[in-house]
Design a protein around this motif. Sequence first.
Motif, PDB file in Angstrom:
ATOM      1  N   ALA A 177       0.805  -1.227   0.000  1.00 14.78           N
ATOM      2  CA  ALA A 177       0.000   0.000   0.000  1.00 14.78           C
ATOM      3  C   ALA A 177       0.832   1.268   0.000  1.00 14.78           C
ATOM      4  O   ALA A 177       0.278   2.364  -0.021  1.00 14.78           O
ATOM      5  CB  ALA A 177      -0.935   0.002   1.210  1.00 14.78           C
ATOM      6  N   SER A 199      -9.513  -1.216  -5.628  1.00 17.40           N
ATOM      7  CA  SER A 199      -8.838   0.026  -5.234  1.00 17.40           C
ATOM      8  C   SER A 199      -9.137   1.206  -6.163  1.00 17.40           C
ATOM      9  O   SER A 199      -9.307   2.330  -5.673  1.00 17.40           O
ATOM     10  CB  SER A 199      -7.335  -0.202  -5.109  1.00 17.40           C
ATOM     11  OG  SER A 199      -6.797  -0.708  -6.304  1.00 17.40           O
ATOM     12  N   HIS A 253     -12.355   2.762  -4.890  1.00 18.54           N
ATOM     13  CA  HIS A 253     -12.196   3.527  -3.652  1.00 18.54           C
ATOM     14  C   HIS A 253     -11.479   4.851  -3.920  1.00 18.54           C
ATOM     15  O   HIS A 253     -11.832   5.884  -3.350  1.00 18.54           O
ATOM     16  CB  HIS A 253     -11.411   2.704  -2.625  1.00 18.54           C
ATOM     17  CG  HIS A 253     -12.130   1.469  -2.168  1.00 18.54           C
ATOM     18  ND1 HIS A 253     -13.389   1.509  -1.595  1.00 18.54           N
ATOM     19  CD2 HIS A 253     -11.783   0.163  -2.209  1.00 18.54           C
ATOM     20  CE1 HIS A 253     -13.775   0.283  -1.295  1.00 18.54           C
ATOM     21  NE2 HIS A 253     -12.825  -0.547  -1.667  1.00 18.54           N
TER      22      HIS A 253
END
Length: 308
Positions: free
Chosen positions: A27, A228, A231
Amino acid sequence: ILTTPVISALSSQFPYLRLTVVVGSRAKGVLEGSRLIHRLVIYDKEAGLVRKFKFLSELRRERYDCVVDLKNSAVPFLVSTRKRSPVIRFFKETMPRQRYLEVLKMTGLETSGESHFDFFSETDEASLLEKLKANGIFAGQGWILVAPLAASELKTWRLSGFAEVIQKLLQERQEDILLLGAKRERPLVEPLVRLNPSRVYNVADQITFRELAALISRSALLLSNDSSPMHLGCELKAPVVAIFGPTNAEHFKREGNLFKVVREPVPCSPCEKPVCRFDRQACFEDLSPEKVFKACKDILDLKAVVSS
């Protein structure tokens, strides 16, 4: 991505904050380059004892005023700090994003005045446009972005469905279509380029995370699984159509007309299970391309009205 509002809220409260953030290796691309973060410390949970000792030593280089632990780990008790988030927590919120902000409240910090996280800079945007130009992709009316894959196969709608939606978008819209994805996904989405090689481009694994954020911010629409890019699109307040299957859209939905969830209301969904317990995954297999395309068209039409 869902923890960035915590960083924004802290930076808004304390303009001269020296913020150290601990993040996993997968991340780190989300936070690298942010001007709100003073120091980024990478934690690899698969590392051996020597590397973990080095990680802890790096954290202990400083004395902290406060440690906010969003994972409820042992880290706050292994460093020197005046204040730390509580171990026992009673959440009122169900959405992960809101729960992370709730941890701030439990620590005695404010969550109001939340500012926007700097997912990209002008430099990232300029770098993105240069890469696109080198691949024959030029800025025009914006792009339609499609992220057809997700980290889990169970969260991934069928590729043939995406192909049908893209075909309809090519017929009715003028925007070019850019395919998103990670390195392993690039060859998997390549067949979608053949729908129209002059208007469908594969940029999977060709841009950095911060360049992806700049790209999403300039897009006419992002069509994505629960992944992802979805988001990130939500945090950037971009127009998003999100396809959900076994996961619970209520935990991640965004308010507003420029965000639409598309799902098939079968009795077993959402199940939140890593493996489907039936012979066929009805939540995805019964979802029609026409339903997904309609959601895309509704947002593109609404965006056109708002822009005019």
